[in-house]
Design an enzyme around this catalytic site. Structure first.
Site, PDB file in Angstrom:
ATOM      1  N   SER A   1       0.816  -1.223   0.000  1.00  7.84           N
ATOM      2  CA  SER A   1       0.000   0.000   0.000  1.00  7.84           C
ATOM      3  C   SER A   1       0.844   1.265   0.000  1.00  7.84           C
ATOM      4  O   SER A   1       0.348   2.340   0.304  1.00  7.84           O
ATOM      5  CB  SER A   1      -0.936   0.003   1.219  1.00  7.84           C
ATOM      6  OG  SER A   1      -0.187  -0.007   2.412  1.00  7.84           O
TER       7      SER A   1
ATOM      8  N   LYS B   1      -6.512   2.917   8.954  1.00  5.69           N
ATOM      9  CA  LYS B   1      -5.653   3.970   8.404  1.00  5.69           C
ATOM     10  C   LYS B   1      -6.327   5.333   8.514  1.00  5.69           C
ATOM     11  O   LYS B   1      -5.668   6.343   8.827  1.00  5.69           O
ATOM     12  CB  LYS B   1      -5.315   3.651   6.943  1.00  5.69           C
ATOM     13  CG  LYS B   1      -4.442   2.415   6.778  1.00  5.69           C
ATOM     14  CD  LYS B   1      -4.198   2.083   5.308  1.00  5.69           C
ATOM     15  CE  LYS B   1      -3.304   0.867   5.147  1.00  5.69           C
ATOM     16  NZ  LYS B   1      -3.065   0.513   3.736  1.00  5.69           N
TER      17      LYS B   1
END
Length: 767
Positions: free
Chosen positions: A673, A716
């Site tokens: 990511s 996140k």
């Protein structure tokens, strides 16, 4: 007459005059003394005994002061020691211990044995000889004839020195013989020790005779019992059954055991009755029968049918976790409607401390079922799940059957903790053995190697827990109904602290609610600056510390109640433990804020890039894993291919080295990511255009510049929200995950979906 000789301290050995003895010498001072005696003192040496054999470096107070002057007869040398044959010459008294150049030296005076009353001497000699004549254990030490010959050869003064070496007496007693100078005194001591050994021999004989008699009686009793049973059978009388066998048959008749279990128990019982009680196999068979009889085969608890009550219990025990609660209520509703339903296999996956284990207990309480738990962390042996075969010594069932016996019913809530932490080795793969346990289509006929009979696990509500879904083997994951438990938001943590953690710790520390006041703002301060976690374990420990400090303050300082303040928090807990809201303060070139998913939940990650004159090398630091290294190479190659698009001189790639660093280099980092973050960092570095400081991003990139979706968006997003980030760039395919984001985060943070690197750079770089 005073003389000086080399000195050796012996351990557990007393040497007498006219005695030949072989001793292993290994300590350095003793080795030097033997060499010194051979070289300078005509093989003469003094041996004294230590009081404590464990002392490695004895001093003057650690040894007896009466020893023996000896002659070194023979020396045989080995690698780490020497074996010396000594000949005892005469008794000596140690006056002084000198640390010499060649070895330790002893200043000694000779001690002379003196004769005493002659009539008493003759009487003692005769008594000693007679004592040996009646000594039942004489063959162990010395015969009567040997004693007579000995007395003629050495005389009364030397008789005790010879005889005492063969007697099993203590070191202290032997030293007493050495220090006693009167011949008759030593003979009296010898006579007393012989009489003592004679009595001990008689006691040993008596004990041996008693033990033998008991063994013979036991064999006799067994023979007579068997003969009596045979006579009764011939006469047609009923032989009284073994008490255990009667009780087992009674239980079989009175309880609804399955027919196959009744048949198996009766077969084993027949073997049990045929074998003699002394046989070792009877215990093995009895243990096996007990396992078959004690397992629940029909016992069952009734589920709680009140859905509202079940929901109230779940809500009271846990704040949030709506998906799990909804799934449990669905199970109860469908079971109530159909009156028959196989139990689901649930798997709660989430970071540590979010309440997976405690939630399973709450489910058991809500259903009004028994609760059992096993932990599979570190389990490597397949027999831990399936059990050992009965042919092995010490065989026992696996953990599943053991848990069912502990539950006592066929429908408990069975928690399988840490299912992602199983391992495999040469003893088998326990995760493969779990397939049968956790497959709803197979577990109605679960086979344990020890039980050897199929066992129905279909009514058990299995709940597994795991921290990482990726660590569960795919075949096993396919059989599980996965329920993700994400990190708690700050607001959720405040609710949990107020409704659960604080009341629990107040009760455990003996406090009333009025004695400790903590405001919501103070709870939020503790959450943000003293804990860093996805769950609430550290928060509970922090609250527990505050409660203990409060109790101490109330009792020690006579305070009635405490209202917590920031000043008091600093005094009790020290300075802030966690950096909260740590983001870039201004727009910078070559620095981008990325988002990561860790075992603590979400976190922000600064990625830095710098370039300098070189040969076009790419340098990566910060403990990056293989996936992140690949992302960096893809990002650099993409920029090289589109350099003109971003107004970057292609020659810079040939004449400059690029260094990408992810801070906190001691912490390993990896994951798919970081592609867009690294691409943005490199574009900013080469074009010298700053990146917005209040913006974060996540997503993987391809060589064509497409942005790929990622996982853990909720965690996140929470990390970005905590850090004061106001804009997050997310992959377009992750828009579907925005429903899971708490509303408070959506209100404070702008989510911008992107599908290409061009869109990322458009929003990230300062115009």
């Amino acid at each position: 007459m005073t003389e000086t000789f080399p000195l050796v301290c012996t351990r557990g050995v007393v040497v007498f005059p006219n005695q030949d003895i072989v001793i292993d010498v290994g300590r350095e001072p003793s080795l030097q003394a033997v060499d010194n005696a051979q070289n300078n003192f005509e093989n003469h040496i003094v041996l004294v005994s230590q009081k404590d054999i464990t002392t490695d470096e004895p001093g003057l107070d650690d040894i007896y002061h009466v020893g023996t002057l000896c002659e070194v007869r023979h020396v045989r040398r080995f690698e780490n020691f020497i074996r010396v044959k000594f000949r005892g010459l005469k008794r000596v008294r140690l006056n002084e211990w000198i640390q010499g150049n060649d070895s330790d030296m002893a200043v000694v005076d000779e001690l002379v044995t003196y004769r005493q009353d002659e009539t008493e001497e003759q009487a003692l000699m005769r008594m000693i000889v007679d004592a040996y004549d009646h000594f039942t254990g004489a063959d162990k030490f010395m015969s009567k004839d040997m004693m007579i010959e000995l007395s003629k050869g050495v005389g009364p003064e030397g008789l005790s020195d010879k005889a005492v070496t063969a007697l099993p007496i203590s070191l202290d007693r032997k030293q007493a013989y050495l220090e006693t100078l009167g011949a008759n005194d030593r003979l009296e001591m010898l006579l007393a020790d012989i009489e003592k050994e004679k009595k001990m021999g008689e006691v040993e004989k008596k004990i041996n005779d008693t033990v033998k008699q008991r063994i013979d009686q036991g064999q006799k009793d067994y023979y007579l019992r068997e003969k009596l049973n045979a006579i009764k059978e011939e006469l047609g009388d009923v032989v009284e059954q073994d008490k255990d066998a009667e009780q087992i048959r009674k239980r079989l008749d009175e309880n609804p055991y399955p027919e196959n279990i009744k048949k198996k128990v009766k077969e084993e019982l027949s073997r049990y009755e045929i074998l003699p009680m002394a046989s070792g196999e009877t215990g093995v068979i009895k243990t096996y029968i007990d396992w078959l009889m004690d397992l629940p085969w029909w016992q069952e608890t009734q589920d709680n049918q009140d859905l509202n009550q079940a929901q109230s219990i779940l809500d009271a025990d846990h704040y949030g976790l709506e998906k799990v609660k909804e799934r449990i209520l669905e199970y109860l509703a469908v079971k109530q409607m159909t009156n028959s339903l196989k139990a689901p296999i649930l798997c709660l996956v989430g970071p540590p401390g979010v309440g997976k284990t405690s939630l399973a207990r709450s489910v058991a309480r809500a259903l009004d079922r028994k609760f059992v738990k096993i932990s599979l962390g570190g389990v490597r042996d397949e027999a831990e799940i399936r059990g050992h075969r009965r042919t092995y010594l010490g065989a026992m069932p696996g953990r599943i059957i053991q848990g069912m016996k502990k539950a006592g019913v066929v429908n408990p809530v069975f928690l399988i903790d840490e299912i992602d932490k199983m391992a495999s080795d040469y003893k088998g793969d326990p995760s493969s053995a779990m397939l049968e346990v956790l497959d709803p289509e197979q577990n109605s006929y679960f086979s344990d190697h020890y039980i050897e009979e199929p066992y129905d696990l279909s009514k058990v509500l299995f709940i597994a827990t795991a921290n990482y879904l990726e660590n569960i083997p795919p075949a096993l994951r396919d059989r599980l109904e996965i329920i993700q438990l994400s990190s708690y938001t700050d607001v959720e943590k405040i609710h949990i602290a107020k409704e659960h953690l604080l009341p629990k710790q107040l009760k455990e520390n003996g406090l009333h609610a009025s004695q400790l006041k903590i405001s919501d703002d103070l709870l939020l301060y503790l959450i943000r600056y003293y804990t860093r976690e996805a769950g609430v374990r550290q928060l509970e420990r922090t609250i527990a510390t505050i409660c203990r400090k409060t109790v101490l303050a109330i009792l020690k300082d006579n305070k009635k109640s405490i209202r917590l303040s920031k000043k008091l928090v600093h005094e009790w807990l020290g300075n802030e433990k966690v950096d909260y809201g740590h983001k870039e303060k201004k727009d910078q070139v070559g620095t981008v804020t990325g988002l990561a998913y860790t075992s603590f939940g979400g976190d922000i990650l600064q990625i830095e890039a710098n370039r300098f004159e070189g040969k076009g090398r790419l340098i990566l630091t910060g403990q990056l894993g293989d996936v992140m290294k690949e992302s960096a190479n893809i990002a650099l190659d993409y920029i090289k291919a589109h350099a003109k698009e971003y107004k970057i001189d292609p020659k810079l790639f040939e004449t400059n080295d690029v260094h990408i660093h992810v801070p906190e280099g001691a912490v390993p980092k990896d994951g798919p990511s970081a592609g867009v973050t690294m691409t943005t960092t490199l574009v900013s570095c080469f074009s010298e255009i700053p990146v917005k400081a209040n913006l974060a991003m996540t997503g993987e990139v391809t060589l064509r510049g497409n942005v790929l979706p990622i996982g853990g968006l909720k965690e996140k997003s929470l990390a970005a929200y905590r850090s004061g980030i106001t804009t997050i760039l997310i992959p377009k395919e992750n828009v579907r995950d925005l429903d899971e984001i708490p509303q408070e985060v959506k209100d404070a943070v702008e989510f911008i979906p992107v599908s290409t690197v061009k869109q990322v750079l458009k929003h990230a770089l300062v115009a």
